[in-house]
Design an enzyme around this catalytic site. Structure first.
Site, PDB file in Angstrom:
ATOM      1  CG  LEU A 282      -1.856  -1.381   1.349  1.00  0.00           C
ATOM      2  CD1 LEU A 282      -2.592  -1.048   2.601  1.00  0.00           C
ATOM      3  CD2 LEU A 282      -2.990  -1.125   0.277  1.00  0.00           C
ATOM      4  N   GLY A 283       1.980   1.295   0.509  1.00  0.00           N
ATOM      5  CA  GLY A 283       2.876   2.653   0.629  1.00  0.00           C
ATOM      6  C   GLY A 283       4.259   2.140   1.153  1.00  0.00           C
TER       7      GLY A 283
ATOM      8  CG  PHE B 258      12.221   4.706   9.628  1.00  0.00           C
ATOM      9  CD1 PHE B 258      13.560   4.910   9.471  1.00  0.00           C
ATOM     10  CD2 PHE B 258      11.370   5.761   9.845  1.00  0.00           C
ATOM     11  CE1 PHE B 258      14.468   5.939   9.739  1.00  0.00           C
ATOM     12  CE2 PHE B 258      12.073   7.070  10.255  1.00  0.00           C
ATOM     13  CZ  PHE B 258      13.411   7.163  10.062  1.00  0.00           C
TER      14      PHE B 258
ATOM     15  CB  VAL C 269       2.018   0.510   4.557  1.00  0.00           C
ATOM     16  CG1 VAL C 269       0.299   0.198   5.273  1.00  0.00           C
ATOM     17  CG2 VAL C 269       2.597   1.591   5.594  1.00  0.00           C
TER      18      VAL C 269
ATOM     19  CE  LYS D  56       4.424   3.499   9.599  1.00  0.00           C
ATOM     20  NZ  LYS D  56       3.857   4.748  10.295  1.00  0.00           N
TER      21      LYS D  56
ATOM     22  CG  ASP E 196       3.191  16.140   8.978  1.00  0.00           C
ATOM     23  OD1 ASP E 196       3.475  17.304   8.333  1.00  0.00           O
ATOM     24  OD2 ASP E 196       3.572  15.186   8.592  1.00  0.00           O
TER      25      ASP E 196
END
Length: 564
Positions: free
Chosen positions: A73-74, A78, A81, A107, A204
């Protein structure tokens, strides 16, 4: 984490001007001036086999609970996911099948890339995620850890980021309508009001950290830069954020407060209705200089169609002076929301829902704990009706329902209730000391209990408590869950309740005994026995006390006890 993706007319390669939508994913301390990176999707396409093998190599950690898919997914600085499917076992724990409907996001964070401070930082994020309980914040389920990785299991929310949706509109030279922007910003403000009420500052907020689906339901993600503060010390010193969405005071001063989140939401609203960033610049240095000054205008041509009320709200949220910005719950009372919400039919609070809040007072603590754990695994489709009821009750607009909101709702549907009854309702449903009901507590109290206590959910709950996979649970493990959920309990009552259902092994429950305990309709006879035992204990303690005052009576007591 990337530095920036500049988009101008939908062509990232030619982009040099930062006046259109930009994404900035790196903390201020490590910004590199004028660096432009490739779009995230192109990065994912170039993943090497060695990168994607993280999930395959570590598969054994989750093999009993999850099946990891090959879908990524991503990618972060570090780790990765990915998607996973929860495994479900029925009765016989050795036989399982995959629940295709229960897909989660996992994750994986590689420890080798982290120092001890970073690991501490990640654990802090996990702690924050575990306390956040709001319809518009991503749900955190559990975590695993071994020598090489930390694994976070979270809700999978189908849909892309708000940034991706914005880019698609910009490519077609369009923007969000004010009505759609209102739906988005209202949800954002409600979620952030809840965070701030719990002394958590996100720090953020940006479109890349907001997931959204086609129905404009959204979830805030990535609390990696978030911090929780004591209510009496609501200031921060570390300069973190994303350049286009960061508040001026974060760059300028040695300390700043929760108002920085409101500024970021103001920037997001600016972009939603115009398609432009408020601070146009050709370099990172120029961008940061403009943000520090905090000067922006509404001269972009797309603002010709934006209402004065919308621009007024932007101006208030993006006020240069933090103390002049409204808190999230106050911003939600702005005229712009009233105008747009008038187009939406008002949610009617159902009488049956409120009556379930009253009935919840009679549910034993073990069932309350069971409901709270199972509730966390439900997806939005399963809770859509009750979610709308909760939001209608949330008069404070901060993700919490207080006694005044309950009283008003009772009055609306003609449920008679005095102050004492209302207090007992809120006290029984709310597990914290704030006398306010959060989202999961509301769901647990109002959802149909029988539909939740299914074989699959009961087994999932049993294994959730049985962390060491021993296929039995004890008092200490159940007590730990109750403390985690902040559910008040009496240790002696809980111990005796477990002993009543524990038949195979003393002080331990196997699955069938655990199931019997949770499906029991009447605990009264057990509690009566407990009360009788407590009375006997009190009498025995009283006799012991008297014997200490009069040594002769001790002999009498012993003799009396020996006659039986």
């Amino acid at each position: 984490m990337g530095q920036c993706v500049a988009v101008n007319g939908g062509n990232p390669k030619k982009a040099k001007d930062l006046s259109y939508l930009t994404t900035h994913n790196q903390e201020i301390e490590v910004w590199k001036q004028d660096q432009i990176i490739q779009d995230e999707k192109k990065q994912l396409e170039k993943f090497s086999e060695s990168q994607t093998q993280i999930f395959t190599i570590q598969k054994d950690i989750f093999s009993k609970k999850y099946k990891l898919t090959k879908e990524i997914l991503g990618k972060g600085e570090f780790g990765l996911v990915g998607k996973a499917i929860r495994k479900v076992s029925i009765k016989n724990w050795e036989q399982s099948h995959e629940d295709e409907k229960k897909v989660v996001a996992i994750k994986a964070i590689a420890k080798q890339r982290l120092d001890q401070d970073m690991i501490k930082h990640i654990r802090s994020e996990m702690k924050i995620l575990n306390t956040l309980d709001h319809p518009n914040i991503i749900k955190y389920y559990e975590d695993f850890e071994n020598d090489t990785h930390i694994f976070l299991v979270m809700e999978l929310f189908e849909g892309g980021t708000l940034y991706e949706k914005m880019i698609k509109l910009v490519d077609r030279k369009k923007t969000f309508s004010e009505f759609d922007a209102c739906l988005i910003i209202e949800k954002l403000l409600r979620a952030i009001a809840f965070c701030h009420e719990n002394n958590i500052c996100h720090r953020d907020l940006k479109p890349e950290n907001i997931l959204i689906n086609q129905n404009l339901e959204l979830k805030i993600i990535d609390f990696g830069l978030s911090k929780q503060r004591n209510r009496n010390l609501r200031v921060f010193k570390t300069r973190v954020g994303s350049p286009s969405y960061i508040a001026p005071e974060v760059l300028q001063t040695d300390q700043y407060g929760f108002e920085c989140d409101i500024w970021s939401i103001g920037v997001i609203l600016y972009v939603l209705v115009s398609g432009y960033m408020p601070f146009g610049a050709k370099s990172m240095t120029e961008l940061l200089a403009k943000v520090k000054k905090g000067y922006y205008d509404f001269r972009a041509p797309t603002f010709d169609k934006v209402s004065s009320q919308c621009m007024d709200l932007i101006s208030k949220m993006m006020s240069f002076y933090p103390k002049n910005r409204p808190i999230a719950s106050k911003a939600l009372q702005h005229e712009w929301f009233k105008i747009n919400q008038a187009k939406i039919s008002k949610t009617v609070i159902e009488k049956d829902v409120l009556l379930k809040l009253v009935e919840y007072r009679n549910i034993p603590i073990v069932k309350r704990a069971a409901l709270k754990v199972i509730i966390r695994t439900l997806d939005d489709a399963q809770t859509s009706f009750l979610r709308s009821q909760f939001l209608a009750l949330d008069q404070l607009r901060c993700g919490l329902v207080d006694i005044n909101s309950i009283k008003d709702a009772f009055d609306q549907v003609n449920i008679p209730a005095d102050a004492e009854t209302l207090e007992s309702v809120v006290e029984s449903v709310s597990c914290n000391k704030t006398a306010k009901i959060n989202y999961s507590e509301f769901l647990a109290a109002t959802i149909d209990m029988l539909s939740l206590l299914t074989e699959e959910n009961l087994w999932m709950l049993f294994k959730f408590i049985d962390k060491e996979d021993q296929n039995e649970i004890d008092f200490v493990q159940i007590e730990y869950i109750l403390k985690q959920l902040e559910i008040p309990y009496k240790a002696k009552e809980l111990q005796n309740l477990l002993n009543n259902f524990s038949k195979q092994k003393p002080n331990k429950l196997v699955y069938d005994e655990f199931k019997e305990m949770l499906l029991c309709d009447d605990y009264s006879y057990i509690l009566e026995n407990i009360n009788e035992m407590q009375e006997e204990d009190l009498l025995r303690n009283d006799q012991l006390l008297q014997s200490q005052l009069n040594p002769k009576s001790l002999i009498f007591t012993v003799q009396e006890n020996n006659r039986v």
